[in-house]
Design an enzyme around this catalytic site. Structure first.
Site, short mmCIF file in Angstrom:
data_model
loop_
_atom_site.label_atom_id
_atom_site.label_comp_id
_atom_site.label_asym_id
_atom_site.label_seq_id
_atom_site.Cartn_x
_atom_site.Cartn_y
_atom_site.Cartn_z
N MET A 197 -107.02 -23.13 89.45
CA MET A 197 -107.65 -21.88 89.03
C MET A 197 -109.17 -21.98 89.00
SD MET A 197 -105.00 -20.91 85.95
CE MET A 197 -105.81 -19.39 85.44
N LYS A 276 -97.84 -14.73 90.99
CA LYS A 276 -98.83 -13.99 91.78
C LYS A 276 -99.88 -14.97 92.31
CE LYS A 276 -102.74 -10.85 91.04
NZ LYS A 276 -103.47 -10.07 90.02
N ASP A 281 -109.64 -12.13 94.52
CA ASP A 281 -109.40 -10.69 94.41
C ASP A 281 -110.72 -9.94 94.29
OD1 ASP A 281 -108.38 -8.19 94.07
OD2 ASP A 281 -107.74 -8.50 91.99
N LYS A 288 -114.16 -4.20 93.11
CA LYS A 288 -114.51 -4.51 91.72
C LYS A 288 -116.03 -4.53 91.54
CE LYS A 288 -110.56 -7.62 90.80
NZ LYS A 288 -109.99 -6.94 89.62
N ARG A 362 -99.06 -6.41 91.73
CA ARG A 362 -97.70 -5.87 91.64
C ARG A 362 -97.08 -5.67 93.02
NH1 ARG A 362 -100.09 -0.99 88.28
NH2 ARG A 362 -101.46 -2.75 87.79
#
Length: 513
Positions: A197, A276, A281, A288, A362
């Site tokens: 991460m 996920k 992202d 964003k 999702r």
């Protein structure tokens, strides 16, 4: 205090080789010791290991603790130099009351948390002194002590020229070695998730992520099968929701599939873990804000914790079968990226109106959940940094759990009380389902008609549309993705939560049959 200074000066004079200078060739042999003390009516009560150490010094440790200041409170520490020939530095840490146990209000075992916090503080104190071999008091719970030591010392500094002193830890004395080794395995698992991460997105691409997990599982090849599925395979599986997210990036997607066969019964239905895996992202076309976008390198935290849990299960040789699925890709804007308002078709044939491309997690999970049902799992747990709304709801205190199974909730909650990495049950009302099934153009809308209200709940309701299993849980870990100072035994940075809770849950499932 004068007596302490004299004792230290005397010890240093009689042991001149114990210098803190980094130029000394013997520095790589420096050893330290972490010992615990409990609070007891204004005084201290030594642990069994600390009492034995004190006895070997004819009471010197007790004497120094008494004259060096007030009784050590929980989380506080004190360090002594030169009092033992084998340990130039001895850190004594406060464990709080020795009768602390499970607290219903806090939903964790206070005694275990106190040990993790205290041991991590002592180990870091010695690390700052460039001590690189540390023995640790079990403090009455070797597993928790090991977790505190290994988690507390982790630092992602692979890309820095100046690094923290690397510290090796071991259990002091002949205590509960199996418990210590179990704690090391749990903590190593969480640290693997933290590593994945924390690493930059240009270092941990979908391909690099899959390769890293494959390397970690290489030692367990007799029990683990690793399948790195290509884009061609993903297309064959008609995973249109997953592909709608990956299409904006130059990095090819990978569908990582892990099979751990730990049960002697090869026909035992597996536990299915789905994570996920958005390795970066940007939000896609629904871009964003630039502030803190760098943290979105950890948007694959679900995949990281799921895969790290399977690595840990293999290390511990847990007697159950586990399948792990991680749809890995980037969510990027480009001329090929999905546009707001586009409609895509998931693996189960349901159509989805994508009104916000930043609600992409999702979408990739939907196809993975559909595929996972083909293995007839005994239970399904998916993990995702899914919604900012979960961070608003619970902050970093606990992982939000949405589940259709009271039994599964009880198992997850039981595990979290032991690990101290808490979970909290959230609602899956029909109220939220109506918001995602009311779509102008398709069967489902990926953000629902309520806007931001109840965003974590509508995301869970969306996922439920791709689940037929009676035992399914969705863990939204957006709030626990990173750590500032909320968990004292984790340094600032990506947390790797809730890896240990997943492992404890799997271990309980394995041993309950």
């Amino acid at each position: 205090m004068l007596l302490v200074r004299r004792a230290v000066r005397t010890a240093v004079r009689s042991n001149p080789c114990r210098s803190f200078s980094g130029s000394q060739p013997h520095l790589d042999q420096r050893k330290g010791l972490v010992l615990g003390v409990f609070e007891k009516e204004g005084s201290v009560h030594l642990t069994e290991a600390a009492a034995g150490f004190d006895q070997s010094l004819s009471g010197k440790l007790s004497e120094l603790l008494e004259i060096s200041g007030p009784a050590l409170k929980k989380g506080k520490s004190r360090i002594f130099y030169g009092i033992h020939k084998d340990f130039p530095c001895v850190a004594v840490v406060g464990l709080g009351k020795n009768d602390a146990g499970v607290c219903g209000a806090e939903n964790w075992d206070i005694g275990k948390e106190n040990i993790r916090q205290a041991v991590s503080a002592g180990c870091r104190l010695l690390q700052d002194l460039e001590v690189n071999h540390v023995e640790v008091d079990s403090c009455g719970d070797a597993q928790s002590a090991a977790e505190g030591a290994v988690l507390g010392l982790f630092q992602y500094d692979q890309l820095k020229s100046k690094k923290k002193t690397k510290v090796t830890t071991r259990l002091h004395g002949s205590g509960d070695s199996p418990g210590w080794e179990k704690g090391v395995a749990y903590a190593d698992g969480q640290n693997l998730a933290r590593f994945l991460m924390e690493a930059p997105a240009n270092h941990i691409t979908p391909t690099a992520f899959a390769r890293t997990i494959e390397e970690k599982l290489a030692a367990h090849a007799e029990r683990v099968t690793v399948n790195k599925r290509s884009q061609a395979w993903i297309e064959e599986q008609q995973m249109g929701a997953f592909l709608s997210v990956s299409k904006g990036s130059e990095e090819p997607p990978v569908f990582l599939e892990l099979h751990y066969k730990g049960s002697p019964d090869s026909q035992q239905p597996p536990l299915l873990l789905v994570g996920k895996g958005i390795t970066f992202d940007s939000g896609g076309i629904s871009l964003k804000p630039s502030a803190s976008m760098d943290a979105m390198r950890a948007d694959m935290g679900g995949a990281a914790t799921v895969c790290a849990s399977i690595v840990t299960a293999a290390t511990l040789k847990l007697p159950l079968n586990i399948i792990g699925l991680a749809p890995l890709c980037e969510n990027m804007p480009s001329g090929k990226a999905t546009k707001p308002g586009d409609v895509v078709t998931a693996k189960n044939g349901k159509t989805i109106q994508v009104d916000n491309t930043d609600a992409e997690g999702r979408l990739v999970l939907a196809d993975a959940l559909c595929y996972g049902h083909t293995f007839n799992p005994r239970a399904i747990v998916n993990v995702a940094t899914l919604t900012g709304a979960m961070n608003v709801a619970l902050g970093s205190a606990a992982t939000g759990v949405f589940t259709n199974s009271d039994w599964l909730w009880q198992q997850l909650h039981k595990a979290s009380v032991v690990t101290g990495d808490r979970v909290w049950r959230m609602p899956l009302f029909e109220h939220y389902t109506k918001q995602v099934t009311d779509s102008q153009l398709a069967d489902l809308n990926n953000i629902g008609k309520s806007g931001r209200g109840g965003g974590a709940c509508t995301a869970a309701a969306f996922l439920r549309e791709f689940v037929t299993s009676p035992h399914w849980a969705h863990l939204d870990i957006a709030g626990v993705m990173s750590n500032s100072d909320e968990v004292p035994y984790l340094r600032n940075g990506m947390s790797g939560r809730p890896t240990r809770t997943l492992v404890e849950f799997a271990a309980n499932l394995a041993h309950s049959g």
